[in-house]
Design a protein around this motif. Structure first.
Motif, PDB file in Angstrom:
ATOM      1  N   ASP A 101       0.839  -1.207   0.000  1.00 54.98           N
ATOM      2  CA  ASP A 101       0.000   0.000   0.000  1.00 54.98           C
ATOM      3  C   ASP A 101       0.874   1.257   0.000  1.00 54.98           C
ATOM      4  OD1 ASP A 101      -2.218  -1.595   0.022  1.00 54.98           O
ATOM      5  OD2 ASP A 101      -2.685  -1.279   2.159  1.00 54.98           O
ATOM      6  N   ALA A 102       1.941   1.229   0.807  1.00 58.69           N
ATOM      7  CA  ALA A 102       2.825   2.398   0.871  1.00 58.69           C
ATOM      8  C   ALA A 102       3.547   2.598  -0.455  1.00 58.69           C
ATOM      9  CB  ALA A 102       3.824   2.229   2.014  1.00 58.69           C
ATOM     10  N   ALA A 103       3.976   1.491  -1.064  1.00 61.05           N
ATOM     11  CA  ALA A 103       4.632   1.598  -2.375  1.00 61.05           C
ATOM     12  C   ALA A 103       3.668   2.176  -3.404  1.00 61.05           C
ATOM     13  CB  ALA A 103       5.152   0.228  -2.813  1.00 61.05           C
ATOM     14  N   ASP A 104       2.418   1.763  -3.321  1.00 62.92           N
ATOM     15  CA  ASP A 104       1.416   2.304  -4.240  1.00 62.92           C
ATOM     16  C   ASP A 104       1.288   3.816  -4.093  1.00 62.92           C
ATOM     17  OD1 ASP A 104       0.857  -0.185  -5.244  1.00 62.92           O
ATOM     18  OD2 ASP A 104      -0.945  -0.510  -4.009  1.00 62.92           O
ATOM     19  N   LYS A 105       1.574   4.298  -2.898  1.00 60.57           N
ATOM     20  CA  LYS A 105       1.465   5.747  -2.657  1.00 60.57           C
ATOM     21  C   LYS A 105       2.786   6.472  -2.925  1.00 60.57           C
ATOM     22  CE  LYS A 105      -2.283   5.135   0.644  1.00 60.57           C
ATOM     23  NZ  LYS A 105      -2.614   4.858   2.049  1.00 60.57           N
ATOM     24  N   GLY A 106       3.734   5.763  -3.484  1.00 57.01           N
ATOM     25  CA  GLY A 106       4.959   6.436  -3.926  1.00 57.01           C
ATOM     26  C   GLY A 106       6.134   6.326  -2.983  1.00 57.01           C
ATOM     27  N   ALA A 107       5.989   5.582  -1.886  1.00 59.29           N
ATOM     28  CA  ALA A 107       7.121   5.460  -0.955  1.00 59.29           C
ATOM     29  C   ALA A 107       8.248   4.668  -1.603  1.00 59.29           C
ATOM     30  CB  ALA A 107       6.669   4.795   0.338  1.00 59.29           C
ATOM     31  N   GLN A 108       9.462   5.201  -1.537  1.00 52.68           N
ATOM     32  CA  GLN A 108      10.631   4.487  -2.056  1.00 52.68           C
ATOM     33  C   GLN A 108      11.416   3.813  -0.937  1.00 52.68           C
ATOM     34  OE1 GLN A 108      11.636   8.178  -4.679  1.00 52.68           O
ATOM     35  NE2 GLN A 108      12.949   6.516  -5.389  1.00 52.68           N
ATOM     36  N   LEU A 109      11.153   4.221   0.293  1.00 52.02           N
ATOM     37  CA  LEU A 109      11.811   3.616   1.456  1.00 52.02           C
ATOM     38  C   LEU A 109      10.731   3.266   2.472  1.00 52.02           C
ATOM     39  CD1 LEU A 109      14.310   2.881   3.183  1.00 52.02           C
ATOM     40  CD2 LEU A 109      14.308   5.247   4.008  1.00 52.02           C
ATOM     41  N   ILE A 110      10.770   2.008   2.939  1.00 47.83           N
ATOM     42  CA  ILE A 110       9.793   1.537   3.910  1.00 47.83           C
ATOM     43  C   ILE A 110      10.522   1.187   5.196  1.00 47.83           C
ATOM     44  CG2 ILE A 110       7.987  -0.164   4.396  1.00 47.83           C
ATOM     45  CD1 ILE A 110       7.337   1.210   1.824  1.00 47.83           C
ATOM     46  N   LEU A 111      10.010   1.674   6.307  1.00 48.06           N
ATOM     47  CA  LEU A 111      10.568   1.310   7.606  1.00 48.06           C
ATOM     48  C   LEU A 111       9.498   0.565   8.401  1.00 48.06           C
ATOM     49  CD1 LEU A 111      12.817   1.450   9.769  1.00 48.06           C
ATOM     50  CD2 LEU A 111      11.928   3.713  10.412  1.00 48.06           C
ATOM     51  N   LEU A 112       9.875  -0.620   8.883  1.00 54.22           N
ATOM     52  CA  LEU A 112       8.955  -1.434   9.690  1.00 54.22           C
ATOM     53  C   LEU A 112       9.317  -1.318  11.173  1.00 54.22           C
ATOM     54  CD1 LEU A 112       8.574  -4.767   7.650  1.00 54.22           C
ATOM     55  CD2 LEU A 112       7.254  -2.652   7.472  1.00 54.22           C
ATOM     56  N   PRO A 113       8.424  -1.796  12.060  1.00 51.76           N
ATOM     57  CA  PRO A 113       8.685  -1.701  13.506  1.00 51.76           C
ATOM     58  C   PRO A 113       9.690  -2.748  14.004  1.00 51.76           C
ATOM     59  CG  PRO A 113       6.321  -1.960  13.030  1.00 51.76           C
ATOM     60  CD  PRO A 113       7.064  -2.310  11.785  1.00 51.76           C
ATOM     61  N   GLU A 114      10.149  -2.520  15.230  1.00 53.50           N
ATOM     62  CA  GLU A 114      10.914  -3.540  15.940  1.00 53.50           C
ATOM     63  C   GLU A 114       9.993  -4.733  16.217  1.00 53.50           C
ATOM     64  OE1 GLU A 114      12.093  -2.530  19.940  1.00 53.50           O
ATOM     65  OE2 GLU A 114      13.785  -3.931  19.920  1.00 53.50           O
ATOM     66  N   ILE A 115      10.490  -5.933  16.011  1.00 51.73           N
ATOM     67  CA  ILE A 115       9.770  -7.201  16.305  1.00 51.73           C
ATOM     68  C   ILE A 115       8.319  -7.123  15.799  1.00 51.73           C
ATOM     69  CG2 ILE A 115       9.163  -8.892  18.094  1.00 51.73           C
ATOM     70  CD1 ILE A 115      12.155  -8.655  17.792  1.00 51.73           C
ATOM     71  N   TRP A 116       8.199  -7.199  14.469  1.00 54.39           N
ATOM     72  CA  TRP A 116       6.880  -7.048  13.838  1.00 54.39           C
ATOM     73  C   TRP A 116       6.243  -8.395  13.483  1.00 54.39           C
ATOM     74  CZ3 TRP A 116       6.616  -9.285   9.080  1.00 54.39           C
ATOM     75  CH2 TRP A 116       7.831  -9.454   8.384  1.00 54.39           C
ATOM     76  N   ASN A 117       7.031  -9.476  13.584  1.00 56.37           N
ATOM     77  CA  ASN A 117       6.443 -10.780  13.229  1.00 56.37           C
ATOM     78  C   ASN A 117       6.111 -11.623  14.455  1.00 56.37           C
ATOM     79  OD1 ASN A 117       8.915 -11.640  14.124  1.00 56.37           O
ATOM     80  ND2 ASN A 117       9.357 -12.972  12.362  1.00 56.37           N
ATOM     81  N   SER A 118       6.304 -11.045  15.640  1.00 52.99           N
ATOM     82  CA  SER A 118       6.225 -11.813  16.895  1.00 52.99           C
ATOM     83  C   SER A 118       5.802 -10.878  18.010  1.00 52.99           C
ATOM     84  CB  SER A 118       7.621 -12.390  17.192  1.00 52.99           C
ATOM     85  OG  SER A 118       7.808 -12.644  18.573  1.00 52.99           O
TER      86      SER A 118
END
Lengths: 359, 359
Positions: A101-118
């Protein structure tokens, strides 16, 4: 009244046995291709009244690198403040959707949270940990990040996940380039061991092992220094990254309901203002039912320490523009990067000193 | 799960010729009697899982001193945000009145603003400068500070005044003990040379000479590190003072209408939170008719980076309580002073390294 000189001297000795040859014996992926970039050597203007004996170039050892010219000056960054559940498959699919979704809005850099899969807990880390180096089915979280970075041609600072490597666990952040390749992996250097009676007690070191070195990486969207959460408390790490020519520091982080209101924004603004560069942070969304309640408040801070965009604690994706030309402007206006007193204090980057031979 | 060890090692070499014997050739009054205090050696608890190879004690070179036990734990500090005019005699009498009023209200430590006896301008500095070392009629401003500190048995951090020494001018802060004696004199280390087009241009280095060393002083109200205004931008100075066992950092400072709202509070809070100690600042009151308009906002910040008392820009005296027991409490809760990675970064205090021989 002003003279010009290039500063590249480093007078600290390289013969100290405690500082040599300690960091080349492991297999941590570590990308510090400082010399791949075109370097934009700034004129180092020193006031004629600034005595040479102040040695500003020696305040960093080795001497600070000039700010490199980034591949892109203006671009959009997305901070995905994700909700995290106990269902890992859901967490991965959910993160992928947010990234796309963020890429669709033009983001070229994505930052995810600490420990996002657990969930963030010592009980969960061993259960949710993945073997990142093995890849494939052994690391479905990073496989997803690799695939989506390649398919969308974006750079991803992949927050962090628990990593299993041999018999050790780490809190690790993977950086993927626009071709889907793993550019760098940062293992949290400073583990979160605190004890505020009645408010917050947590000891990551019960399960996790600390990383062995700083991580800075050249990407399609600039030179980025990585820290994970508690790493942000250590101003030396940010200063080291700045001296290595970072444009942006990214800190995936899950501050809590005690330290969050106290220090989360303060530390981000301080690192940005002191280093005169961009700082981006990304927290999980708050889940009041979990054992560790995250503060939220993912934020982008500019090189004057100004908050450019922030949020509360709910799940959301922030998209904001970064303009690296602002960094040089700020440093020209307030030139304290060149006014340090190397005759009085010196910050030694041990890893870089060893890597370069300090010549 | 926890072991105990005392950390006092320092492995950086002392034979580097660039680091030795540079600071003993001048007559700057400089009081660093670190060993006069009873030292309260804290138990240095290191988690068993914190590997010895992290070398937290080496993150400061020489190794950080333990926090000394201060002569007093709780006391009142006064921040005298004085109005300053072109009439030096009036400025001196006015400051004396403010100091005496604060002493009447129980303040044991008085902090004055930067350049409180003179307008803040390069044209004024030579005219208002005093020969502090000569004393007497050659320095009516410090004579007053000495007399009032003795008569009221208070400690005074005397803001700053322009100092003439030979053919040089300095921006100097004098510290007087309860017996009226000059305990220390800090000459601003980092001169304020900035150029924000259309907003703020000032170059102190056109008239002033920079000081040659950090200044930390043992007083009846604790160990105090001194910086003047622009000195606060350099996190290394604060970190050096913290490693020397400071309880409190005092920054007389006149930030302006551009940098004040941007950074004044941020920098104070950052220094306090990163070093986990008290930070006090004192500005002149704002005079909209002067060539340099001060931001005001004198402030006391606690060791969690929390603003304890602050004000706007009008003339006022703030009186607030300092409780040094809070420092150790904060450092116990958030023990990052002991979690640094000396194997990755080292901040060298050049002056102390030379003074102690680093043994």
């Amino acid at each position: 009244m002003e003279g010009t000189r290039l500063c590249h001297r480093n007078l600290l000795p390289t013969t100290n046995p405690s500082l040599t040859c300690r960091f080349f014996s492991n297999s941590v992926i570590h990308h510090t291709s400082f010399h791949n970039y075109k370097t934009n050597f700034p004129k180092f203007l020193v006031s004629a009244t600034m005595e040479a004996s102040f040695k500003p170039e020696e305040a960093r050892v080795p001497a600070a690198l000039p700010l490199p010219t980034p591949p892109v000056t203006k671009f959009k960054i997305a901070l995905c403040q994700l909700s995290v559940t106990t269902d890992k498959e859901r967490n991965i699919a959910h993160a992928q959707q947010a990234i796309e979704d963020a890429a669709d809005k033009g983001a070229q850099l994505i930052l995810l949270p600490e420990i996002w899969n657990s969930p963030y807990s010592n009980d969960s880390f061993p259960v949710y940990a993945e073997d990142i180096d093995a890849g494939g089915d052994a690391s479905p979280s990073t496989r997803m990040l690799s695939e989506v970075s390649r398919s969308r041609k974006i750079t991803i600072i992949g927050g962090s996940i628990p990593e299993r490597s041999g018999d050790k666990l780490y809190n690790s952040c993977c950086v993927f380039g626009t071709d889907g390749k793993l550019l760098a992996k940062h293992r949290k250097i400073h583990l979160f061991d605190i004890d505020i009676p009645g408010k917050m007690t947590f000891k990551e070191s019960r399960t996790l092992t600390a990383g062995e070195r700083p991580t800075i990486v050249d990407t399609e969207v600039g030179r980025i220094g990585i820290g994970i959460c508690y790493d942000i408390r250590f101003q030396e790490l940010a200063a080291i990254y700045a001296a290595r020519g970072a444009h942006l520091l990214c800190y995936p982080g899950a501050f809590n309901m005690t330290t969050g209101p106290l220090h989360w924004e303060l530390l981000q603004r301080a690192r940005a203002a002191d280093c005169q560069l961009y700082v981006a942070t990304c927290s999980p969304a708050r889940d009041g039912g979990s054992s560790y309640v995250a503060w939220g408040h993912s934020t982008l801070v500019g090189p004057f320490g100004e908050v450019l965009v922030t949020t509360e604690h709910e799940e959301t994706t922030l998209i904001a523009e970064i303009d690296y030309s602002v960094i040089e402007e700020r440093r020209t206006y307030l030139p304290f990067q060149k006014q340090r007193r190397g005759d009085l204090y010196q910050l030694v980057d041990v890893d870089r000193l060893n890597s370069t031979g300090a010549k």
